[in-house]
Design a protein around this motif. Structure first.
Motif, PDB file in Angstrom:
ATOM      1  N   ARG A 293       4.223  -5.837   3.238  1.00 19.54           N
ATOM      2  CA  ARG A 293       4.022  -7.013   4.081  1.00 19.54           C
ATOM      3  C   ARG A 293       3.795  -8.199   3.153  1.00 19.54           C
ATOM      4  O   ARG A 293       3.262  -8.052   2.057  1.00 19.54           O
ATOM      5  CB  ARG A 293       2.807  -6.871   4.993  1.00 19.54           C
ATOM      6  CG  ARG A 293       2.901  -5.739   5.972  1.00 19.54           C
ATOM      7  CD  ARG A 293       3.795  -6.124   7.137  1.00 19.54           C
ATOM      8  NE  ARG A 293       3.714  -5.121   8.185  1.00 19.54           N
ATOM      9  CZ  ARG A 293       4.753  -4.477   8.657  1.00 19.54           C
ATOM     10  NH1 ARG A 293       5.951  -4.727   8.205  1.00 19.54           N
ATOM     11  NH2 ARG A 293       4.609  -3.585   9.600  1.00 19.54           N
ATOM     12  N   THR A 294       4.185  -9.384   3.624  1.00 18.88           N
ATOM     13  CA  THR A 294       4.008 -10.587   2.814  1.00 18.88           C
ATOM     14  C   THR A 294       3.328 -11.664   3.633  1.00 18.88           C
ATOM     15  O   THR A 294       3.783 -11.998   4.724  1.00 18.88           O
ATOM     16  CB  THR A 294       5.364 -11.112   2.300  1.00 18.88           C
ATOM     17  OG1 THR A 294       5.998 -10.073   1.548  1.00 18.88           O
ATOM     18  CG2 THR A 294       5.182 -12.318   1.412  1.00 18.88           C
ATOM     19  N   LEU A 295       2.222 -12.193   3.104  1.00 19.77           N
ATOM     20  CA  LEU A 295       1.590 -13.369   3.675  1.00 19.77           C
ATOM     21  C   LEU A 295       2.352 -14.556   3.107  1.00 19.77           C
ATOM     22  O   LEU A 295       2.397 -14.751   1.896  1.00 19.77           O
ATOM     23  CB  LEU A 295       0.112 -13.449   3.287  1.00 19.77           C
ATOM     24  CG  LEU A 295      -0.613 -14.710   3.721  1.00 19.77           C
ATOM     25  CD1 LEU A 295      -0.678 -14.799   5.242  1.00 19.77           C
ATOM     26  CD2 LEU A 295      -2.016 -14.753   3.142  1.00 19.77           C
ATOM     27  N   LEU A 296       2.985 -15.324   3.988  1.00 19.98           N
ATOM     28  CA  LEU A 296       3.866 -16.391   3.548  1.00 19.98           C
ATOM     29  C   LEU A 296       3.462 -17.707   4.201  1.00 19.98           C
ATOM     30  O   LEU A 296       3.431 -17.819   5.425  1.00 19.98           O
ATOM     31  CB  LEU A 296       5.306 -16.040   3.928  1.00 19.98           C
ATOM     32  CG  LEU A 296       6.419 -16.907   3.386  1.00 19.98           C
ATOM     33  CD1 LEU A 296       6.409 -16.935   1.872  1.00 19.98           C
ATOM     34  CD2 LEU A 296       7.752 -16.380   3.889  1.00 19.98           C
ATOM     35  N   VAL A 297       3.127 -18.691   3.383  1.00 32.39           N
ATOM     36  CA  VAL A 297       2.821 -20.041   3.852  1.00 32.39           C
ATOM     37  C   VAL A 297       3.885 -20.942   3.231  1.00 32.39           C
ATOM     38  O   VAL A 297       4.028 -20.992   2.012  1.00 32.39           O
ATOM     39  CB  VAL A 297       1.413 -20.495   3.421  1.00 32.39           C
ATOM     40  CG1 VAL A 297       1.110 -21.893   3.940  1.00 32.39           C
ATOM     41  CG2 VAL A 297       0.353 -19.501   3.887  1.00 32.39           C
TER      42      VAL A 297
ATOM     43  N   ARG B 213      -6.678  -4.578   2.699  1.00 36.29           N
ATOM     44  CA  ARG B 213      -6.393  -3.979   4.009  1.00 36.29           C
ATOM     45  C   ARG B 213      -6.649  -4.974   5.138  1.00 36.29           C
ATOM     46  O   ARG B 213      -5.889  -5.039   6.106  1.00 36.29           O
ATOM     47  CB  ARG B 213      -7.219  -2.706   4.210  1.00 36.29           C
ATOM     48  CG  ARG B 213      -6.646  -1.498   3.480  1.00 36.29           C
ATOM     49  CD  ARG B 213      -7.317  -0.206   3.896  1.00 36.29           C
ATOM     50  NE  ARG B 213      -8.749  -0.173   3.637  1.00 36.29           N
ATOM     51  CZ  ARG B 213      -9.284   0.108   2.445  1.00 36.29           C
ATOM     52  NH1 ARG B 213      -8.508   0.381   1.413  1.00 36.29           N
ATOM     53  NH2 ARG B 213     -10.591   0.138   2.295  1.00 36.29           N
ATOM     54  N   ARG B 214      -7.718  -5.758   5.043  1.00 37.01           N
ATOM     55  CA  ARG B 214      -8.006  -6.759   6.064  1.00 37.01           C
ATOM     56  C   ARG B 214      -6.909  -7.824   6.106  1.00 37.01           C
ATOM     57  O   ARG B 214      -6.473  -8.242   7.183  1.00 37.01           O
ATOM     58  CB  ARG B 214      -9.347  -7.427   5.793  1.00 37.01           C
ATOM     59  CG  ARG B 214     -10.516  -6.528   6.066  1.00 37.01           C
ATOM     60  CD  ARG B 214     -11.804  -7.217   5.751  1.00 37.01           C
ATOM     61  NE  ARG B 214     -12.922  -6.323   5.955  1.00 37.01           N
ATOM     62  CZ  ARG B 214     -14.109  -6.481   5.405  1.00 37.01           C
ATOM     63  NH1 ARG B 214     -14.343  -7.517   4.624  1.00 37.01           N
ATOM     64  NH2 ARG B 214     -15.075  -5.628   5.636  1.00 37.01           N
ATOM     65  N   LEU B 215      -6.481  -8.262   4.941  1.00 38.48           N
ATOM     66  CA  LEU B 215      -5.421  -9.264   4.878  1.00 38.48           C
ATOM     67  C   LEU B 215      -4.116  -8.699   5.426  1.00 38.48           C
ATOM     68  O   LEU B 215      -3.386  -9.372   6.149  1.00 38.48           O
ATOM     69  CB  LEU B 215      -5.239  -9.744   3.436  1.00 38.48           C
ATOM     70  CG  LEU B 215      -4.329 -10.930   3.211  1.00 38.48           C
ATOM     71  CD1 LEU B 215      -4.763 -12.125   4.059  1.00 38.48           C
ATOM     72  CD2 LEU B 215      -4.308 -11.314   1.752  1.00 38.48           C
TER      73      LEU B 215
ATOM     74  N   GLU C 116       0.870  -1.175   0.000  1.00 38.00           N
ATOM     75  CA  GLU C 116       0.000   0.000   0.000  1.00 38.00           C
ATOM     76  C   GLU C 116       0.904   1.222   0.000  1.00 38.00           C
ATOM     77  O   GLU C 116       2.004   1.177   0.549  1.00 38.00           O
ATOM     78  CB  GLU C 116      -0.879   0.036   1.251  1.00 38.00           C
ATOM     79  CG  GLU C 116      -2.002  -0.969   1.233  1.00 38.00           C
ATOM     80  CD  GLU C 116      -2.924  -0.793   2.419  1.00 38.00           C
ATOM     81  OE1 GLU C 116      -3.328   0.360   2.702  1.00 38.00           O
ATOM     82  OE2 GLU C 116      -3.228  -1.796   3.063  1.00 38.00           O
ATOM     83  N   SER C 117       0.404   2.284  -0.575  1.00 42.55           N
ATOM     84  CA  SER C 117       1.214   3.495  -0.556  1.00 42.55           C
ATOM     85  C   SER C 117       1.340   3.989   0.885  1.00 42.55           C
ATOM     86  O   SER C 117       0.448   3.805   1.702  1.00 42.55           O
ATOM     87  CB  SER C 117       0.578   4.570  -1.441  1.00 42.55           C
ATOM     88  OG  SER C 117      -0.716   4.856  -0.979  1.00 42.55           O
TER      89      SER C 117
END
Length: 180
Positions: free
Chosen positions: A76-80, A146-148, A70-71
């Motif tokens: 951020r990274t969601l990492l599985v 944004r929620r994620l 996001e500006s």
């Protein structure tokens, strides 16, 4: 798109792809999925008759990453990671998920189960993009992202004395969500 470094046909495993990457090419979505090895288990009797029938899929050392940008905010990274799984396609439109394992941050997840009438999954509204949110009104652009992002930030702030473990048994009929 799919890319791999090696593709083999093995009588005991089926079609085996190594160093596999799935997903959009050079897109701005920031999604990537890769696996060290993907096996596509074939029905050899059907293959000898000239028909391709997939009996299952095995996934080894998978990794899913979703870069959330996001500006005016750090990425951020969601990492599985460490995804291992075996999915069998059974007669009468039944799928059996056997021994799915993965790691999200320090938490370990495992899941197994069966889904009847599995082809009905493609009709689930939750799996299709929708212009309206829970209220029936259109959501503001970027709400899901944004929620994620908030979820990822919360995970990154958590710490445990011992890594948590979650086990899930999932069964149900894909034509009736209430059965899950």
């Amino acid at each position: 798109e799919i890319e791999f470094t090696r593709l083999r046909l093995l009588w005991y495993a089926g079609v085996v792809a190594e160093n596999v990457r799935f997903g959009p090419g050079q897109s701005e979505v920031g999604l990537s999925f890769s696996a060290r090895q993907v096996e596509v288990n074939l029905n050899w009797r059907q293959l000898l008759r000239g028909q391709v029938q997939v009996n299952g899929l095995n996934l080894r050392r998978g990794r899913f990453a979703w870069q959330l940008q996001e500006s005016n905010a750090p990425a951020r990274t969601l990492l599985v990671e460490d995804i291992e799984s075996r999915l069998r396609f059974l007669p009468d439109d039944e799928w059996a998920l056997e021994d799915f394992r993965a790691r999200l941050a320090t938490a370990r997840f495992s899941m197994s189960g069966t889904i009847t009438n599995a082809s009905a999954l493609r009709d689930w509204r939750i799996l299709r993009p929708s212009p309206a949110g829970e209220t029936g009104r259109p959501e503001a652009p970027g709400t899901a992202r944004r929620r994620l992002r908030a979820f990822v930030e919360a995970i990154q702030q958590m710490s445990f004395s011992t890594p948590p473990e979650m086990r899930l048994l999932l069964t149900g009929d894909a034509r009736d969500l209430q059965t899950f």
